[in-house]
Design a protein around this motif. Structure first.
Motif, PDB file in Angstrom:
ATOM      1  N   ALA A 166      -6.200  28.254  44.570  1.00 53.51           N
ATOM      2  CA  ALA A 166      -7.397  27.979  45.355  1.00 53.51           C
ATOM      3  C   ALA A 166      -8.516  28.956  44.988  1.00 53.51           C
ATOM      4  O   ALA A 166      -9.682  28.560  44.832  1.00 53.51           O
ATOM      5  CB  ALA A 166      -7.091  28.060  46.847  1.00 53.51           C
ATOM      6  N   LYS A 167      -8.162  30.232  44.814  1.00 47.38           N
ATOM      7  CA  LYS A 167      -9.151  31.231  44.398  1.00 47.38           C
ATOM      8  C   LYS A 167      -9.706  30.902  43.017  1.00 47.38           C
ATOM      9  O   LYS A 167     -10.900  31.076  42.762  1.00 47.38           O
ATOM     10  CB  LYS A 167      -8.530  32.634  44.388  1.00 47.38           C
ATOM     11  N   GLN A 168      -8.844  30.424  42.136  1.00 45.24           N
ATOM     12  CA  GLN A 168      -9.281  30.051  40.790  1.00 45.24           C
ATOM     13  C   GLN A 168     -10.283  28.896  40.857  1.00 45.24           C
ATOM     14  O   GLN A 168     -11.293  28.906  40.155  1.00 45.24           O
ATOM     15  CB  GLN A 168      -8.074  29.648  39.957  1.00 45.24           C
ATOM     16  N   ILE A 169     -10.029  27.913  41.688  1.00 41.63           N
ATOM     17  CA  ILE A 169     -10.944  26.773  41.840  1.00 41.63           C
ATOM     18  C   ILE A 169     -12.304  27.264  42.339  1.00 41.63           C
ATOM     19  O   ILE A 169     -13.356  26.894  41.800  1.00 41.63           O
ATOM     20  CB  ILE A 169     -10.346  25.718  42.794  1.00 41.63           C
ATOM     21  N   LYS A 170     -12.296  28.120  43.358  1.00 38.08           N
ATOM     22  CA  LYS A 170     -13.560  28.654  43.890  1.00 38.08           C
ATOM     23  C   LYS A 170     -14.293  29.491  42.842  1.00 38.08           C
ATOM     24  O   LYS A 170     -15.515  29.444  42.758  1.00 38.08           O
ATOM     25  CB  LYS A 170     -13.300  29.486  45.143  1.00 38.08           C
ATOM     26  N   ARG A 171     -13.545  30.237  42.043  1.00 40.11           N
ATOM     27  CA  ARG A 171     -14.157  31.067  40.998  1.00 40.11           C
ATOM     28  C   ARG A 171     -14.865  30.197  39.960  1.00 40.11           C
ATOM     29  O   ARG A 171     -15.967  30.507  39.515  1.00 40.11           O
ATOM     30  CB  ARG A 171     -13.087  31.950  40.357  1.00 40.11           C
ATOM     31  N   LYS A 178      -1.489  21.167  49.782  1.00 41.56           N
ATOM     32  CA  LYS A 178      -1.578  22.603  50.059  1.00 41.56           C
ATOM     33  C   LYS A 178      -2.903  22.898  50.753  1.00 41.56           C
ATOM     34  O   LYS A 178      -3.977  22.611  50.219  1.00 41.56           O
ATOM     35  CB  LYS A 178      -1.475  23.432  48.778  1.00 41.56           C
ATOM     36  N   LYS A 179      -2.830  23.486  51.948  1.00 47.56           N
ATOM     37  CA  LYS A 179      -4.014  23.736  52.766  1.00 47.56           C
ATOM     38  C   LYS A 179      -5.070  24.559  52.037  1.00 47.56           C
ATOM     39  O   LYS A 179      -6.255  24.230  52.078  1.00 47.56           O
ATOM     40  CB  LYS A 179      -3.592  24.439  54.058  1.00 47.56           C
ATOM     41  N   GLU A 180      -4.636  25.610  51.356  1.00 50.44           N
ATOM     42  CA  GLU A 180      -5.589  26.497  50.673  1.00 50.44           C
ATOM     43  C   GLU A 180      -6.351  25.760  49.569  1.00 50.44           C
ATOM     44  O   GLU A 180      -7.545  25.956  49.383  1.00 50.44           O
ATOM     45  CB  GLU A 180      -4.871  27.706  50.051  1.00 50.44           C
ATOM     46  N   ILE A 181      -5.642  24.913  48.849  1.00 50.37           N
ATOM     47  CA  ILE A 181      -6.272  24.168  47.762  1.00 50.37           C
ATOM     48  C   ILE A 181      -7.209  23.109  48.330  1.00 50.37           C
ATOM     49  O   ILE A 181      -8.313  22.904  47.814  1.00 50.37           O
ATOM     50  CB  ILE A 181      -5.205  23.559  46.830  1.00 50.37           C
TER      51      ILE A 181
END
Length: 85
Positions: free
Chosen positions: A66-71, A8-11
């Motif tokens: 992906a947002k969760q990983i960045k958070r 997944k590109k975003e991840i």
């Protein structure tokens, strides 16, 4: 040897972001695609709760994951107190 890319590109972008900030990405193990590990490994950092985070291979919503990983990376309390930065 470079690690396997996430499908997944975003991840994959979130994982690259984490790696740029020193987090280690390990692929494989259990039901998850892999895990990310905080470079500080500080026991005082929120009781170590966020020092390791799973990366799912097929989340329901790749953008949200992906947002969760960045958070997780951005909210690392040890990073804010690093004297070398």
């Amino acid at each position: 040897m470079p690690r396997k890319k996430h499908s997944k590109k975003e991840i994959e972008e979130a994982l690259n972001y984490a790696e740029e900030l020193g987090w280690r990405v390990e692929v494989g193990g259990g039901h998850a695609w892999g895990k990310i590990y905080c470079p500080y490994n500080d026991k005082e950092c929120r009781c170590g709760e966020f020092c390791i985070s799973s990366v799912w291979s097929t989340p329901k919503n790749a953008s949200n994951h992906a947002k969760q990983i960045k958070r997780v990376v951005d909210n690392c309390t040890a990073r804010d107190t690093d004297p070398e930065e």
